[in-house]
Design an enzyme around this catalytic site. Structure first.
Site, short mmCIF file in Angstrom:
data_model
loop_
_atom_site.label_atom_id
_atom_site.label_comp_id
_atom_site.label_asym_id
_atom_site.label_seq_id
_atom_site.Cartn_x
_atom_site.Cartn_y
_atom_site.Cartn_z
N ARG A 45 0.80 -1.20 0.00
CA ARG A 45 0.00 0.00 0.00
C ARG A 45 0.86 1.28 0.00
O ARG A 45 0.40 2.34 -0.36
CB ARG A 45 -0.88 0.01 1.26
CG ARG A 45 -1.96 -1.05 1.22
CD ARG A 45 -2.78 -0.99 2.52
NE ARG A 45 -2.51 -2.19 3.29
CZ ARG A 45 -3.10 -2.45 4.46
NH1 ARG A 45 -3.93 -1.59 4.99
NH2 ARG A 45 -2.84 -3.56 5.09
N GLY A 46 2.09 1.14 0.48
CA GLY A 46 2.91 2.31 0.81
C GLY A 46 3.14 3.32 -0.30
O GLY A 46 3.37 4.49 -0.03
N ASP A 102 7.72 2.87 -2.19
CA ASP A 102 7.90 3.97 -1.23
C ASP A 102 9.27 3.87 -0.57
O ASP A 102 9.97 4.86 -0.44
CB ASP A 102 6.78 3.98 -0.18
CG ASP A 102 6.59 2.63 0.48
OD1 ASP A 102 7.01 1.62 -0.08
OD2 ASP A 102 6.02 2.59 1.59
N ASP A 105 14.09 -1.39 1.89
CA ASP A 105 14.72 -1.64 3.18
C ASP A 105 15.67 -2.84 3.00
O ASP A 105 16.79 -2.67 2.55
CB ASP A 105 13.56 -1.92 4.16
CG ASP A 105 13.99 -1.96 5.60
OD1 ASP A 105 15.20 -1.89 5.87
OD2 ASP A 105 13.12 -2.09 6.48
N LYS A 133 17.12 2.78 2.23
CA LYS A 133 17.89 2.57 3.46
C LYS A 133 18.97 1.55 3.16
O LYS A 133 18.82 0.36 3.47
CB LYS A 133 16.97 1.98 4.53
CG LYS A 133 16.25 2.93 5.41
CD LYS A 133 15.62 2.10 6.54
CE LYS A 133 14.56 2.88 7.25
NZ LYS A 133 13.90 2.03 8.27
N PHE A 154 13.18 4.87 11.84
CA PHE A 154 11.80 4.40 11.69
C PHE A 154 11.00 5.58 11.12
O PHE A 154 10.74 6.55 11.82
CB PHE A 154 11.29 3.99 13.06
CG PHE A 154 10.03 3.19 13.03
CD1 PHE A 154 9.18 3.19 11.94
CD2 PHE A 154 9.69 2.41 14.12
CE1 PHE A 154 8.03 2.45 11.91
CE2 PHE A 154 8.53 1.66 14.12
CZ PHE A 154 7.69 1.68 13.02
N VAL A 155 10.64 5.51 9.84
CA VAL A 155 9.98 6.65 9.20
C VAL A 155 8.50 6.37 8.92
O VAL A 155 8.10 5.22 8.73
CB VAL A 155 10.69 7.07 7.88
CG1 VAL A 155 12.06 7.64 8.17
CG2 VAL A 155 10.79 5.91 6.90
N ARG A 167 -0.09 7.23 7.51
CA ARG A 167 0.14 7.22 6.06
C ARG A 167 -0.26 8.56 5.44
O ARG A 167 0.23 8.94 4.38
CB ARG A 167 -0.70 6.12 5.38
CG ARG A 167 -0.22 4.70 5.62
CD ARG A 167 -0.89 3.76 4.63
NE ARG A 167 -0.86 2.37 5.04
CZ ARG A 167 0.12 1.51 4.77
NH1 ARG A 167 1.17 1.90 4.10
NH2 ARG A 167 0.05 0.26 5.18
C1 PRP Z 1 7.03 -1.97 3.08
C2 PRP Z 1 7.35 -0.99 1.98
C3 PRP Z 1 8.05 -1.83 0.95
C4 PRP Z 1 8.70 -2.93 1.77
C5 PRP Z 1 10.15 -2.65 1.89
O1 PRP Z 1 5.83 -2.58 2.76
O2 PRP Z 1 6.20 -0.39 1.45
O3 PRP Z 1 7.15 -2.39 0.03
O4 PRP Z 1 8.10 -2.90 3.07
O5 PRP Z 1 10.78 -3.61 2.68
P1 PRP Z 1 11.88 -4.60 2.15
O6 PRP Z 1 12.83 -3.84 1.29
O7 PRP Z 1 12.54 -5.05 3.45
O8 PRP Z 1 11.22 -5.73 1.45
P2 PRP Z 1 4.91 -3.32 3.82
O9 PRP Z 1 5.12 -4.81 3.72
O10 PRP Z 1 5.07 -2.70 5.18
O11 PRP Z 1 3.46 -3.04 3.25
P3 PRP Z 1 2.70 -1.67 2.92
O12 PRP Z 1 3.39 -1.08 1.70
O13 PRP Z 1 1.33 -2.16 2.61
O14 PRP Z 1 2.77 -0.77 4.11
#
Ligand code: PRP
Length: 178
Positions: A45-46, A102, A105, A133, A154-155, A167
C-alpha cells in the site's frame, strides 16, 4: 494500535519531496522518451501517495497499475518469503514498465517483484523508490532512481505507516518513542 507512545519529528518536508519528484520526473521522461505508453506500477500500500504525485509530474502517456505484495521475515535465515496478494490488471509483455516503491529496506520485496515482472518479458523494466535505506539491505537490489537515501530510522508519512497509522502525513517523519 502501537503499544508505545511516540511523537513524529519532521525529516523530509512536503516541499522538499515535491521538488525531488519534479527532478526525478524529468529524468524518467528523458529515459523513456519515445515510449508510447509507460506502465507505472505502484506497490501497495505504501506507494499510493508517491505514485499519485509522480505520475502527475511525468509528461508522457502513462498507464497506472498496482500490485500488492507482502513479506514474511525469517530472522534465522535472513531471508524473506514474498507473496503476491494482488497482481497487475494489465499485461506488460513488450511494454516499458516503471515499478514505484515507497521505501527499499532489506530489498526482498523489490527484488521479488522485479523478478516476477521480468519473467513476463517487458521491453524495459525500471524501478524508482522514494526512500532508500542501504544500511538495511540483505539483497543485491538497488532502484534505478532514488528520491532520498536515509539512515536506519523508523519513518512514517507520505504513504508509509506505523501499524497502519500516519500514512496520511504530507511529509516524511521520524518516529521517536516517548
Ligand atoms: C514496506 C514498503 C516496501 C517494503 C520494503 O511494505 O512499502 O514495500 O516494506 O521492505 P523490504 O525492502 O525489506 O522488502 P509493507 O510490507 O510494510 O506493506 P505496505 O506497503 O502495505 O505498508
Amino acid at each position: 494500535m502501537p503499544d508505545r507512545e511516540y511523537v513524529i519529528d519532521p525529516m523530509i518536508s512536503a516541499k522538499t519531496i515535491a521538488a525531488r519528484i519534479e527532478a526525478l520526473s524529468r529524468e524518467i521522461g528523458a529515459a523513456f522518451a519515445g515510449t508510447e505508453k509507460l506502465v507505472v506500477v505502484g506497490l501497495l500500500r505504501g506507494s499510493f501517495v508517491f505514485i499519485a504525485d509522480l505520475v502527475r509530474e511525468i509528461d508522457m502517456p502513462v498507464e497506472v497499475d498496482f500490485l500488492e505484495a507482502t513479506s514474511y521475515g525469517n530472522a534465522m535465515e535472513s531471508s524473506r518469503e514474498v507473496r503476491i496478494l494482488k497482481d497487475l490488471r494489465g499485461k506488460i509483455e513488450g511494454r516499458d514498465v516503471l515499478v514505484v516503491e515507497d521505501i527499499v529496506d532489506t530489498g526482498h520485496t523489490l527484488k521479488h517483484v522485479l523478478g516476477l515482472l521480468a519473467a513476463r518479458n517487458p521491453a524495459r523494466l525500471k524501478s524508482i523508490a522514494l526512500l532508500d535505506k542501504p544500511s538495511r539491505r540483505e539483497t543485491d537490489i538497488r532502484a534505478d532512481w532514488i528520491g532520498f537515501e536515509i539512515p536506519d530510522e523508523f519513518v512514517v508519512g507520505y504513504g508509509i505507516d506505523f501499524a497502519q497509522r500516519n500514512r496520511n502525513l504530507p511529509y516524511i517523519g521520524k518516529v521517536r518513542f516517548v
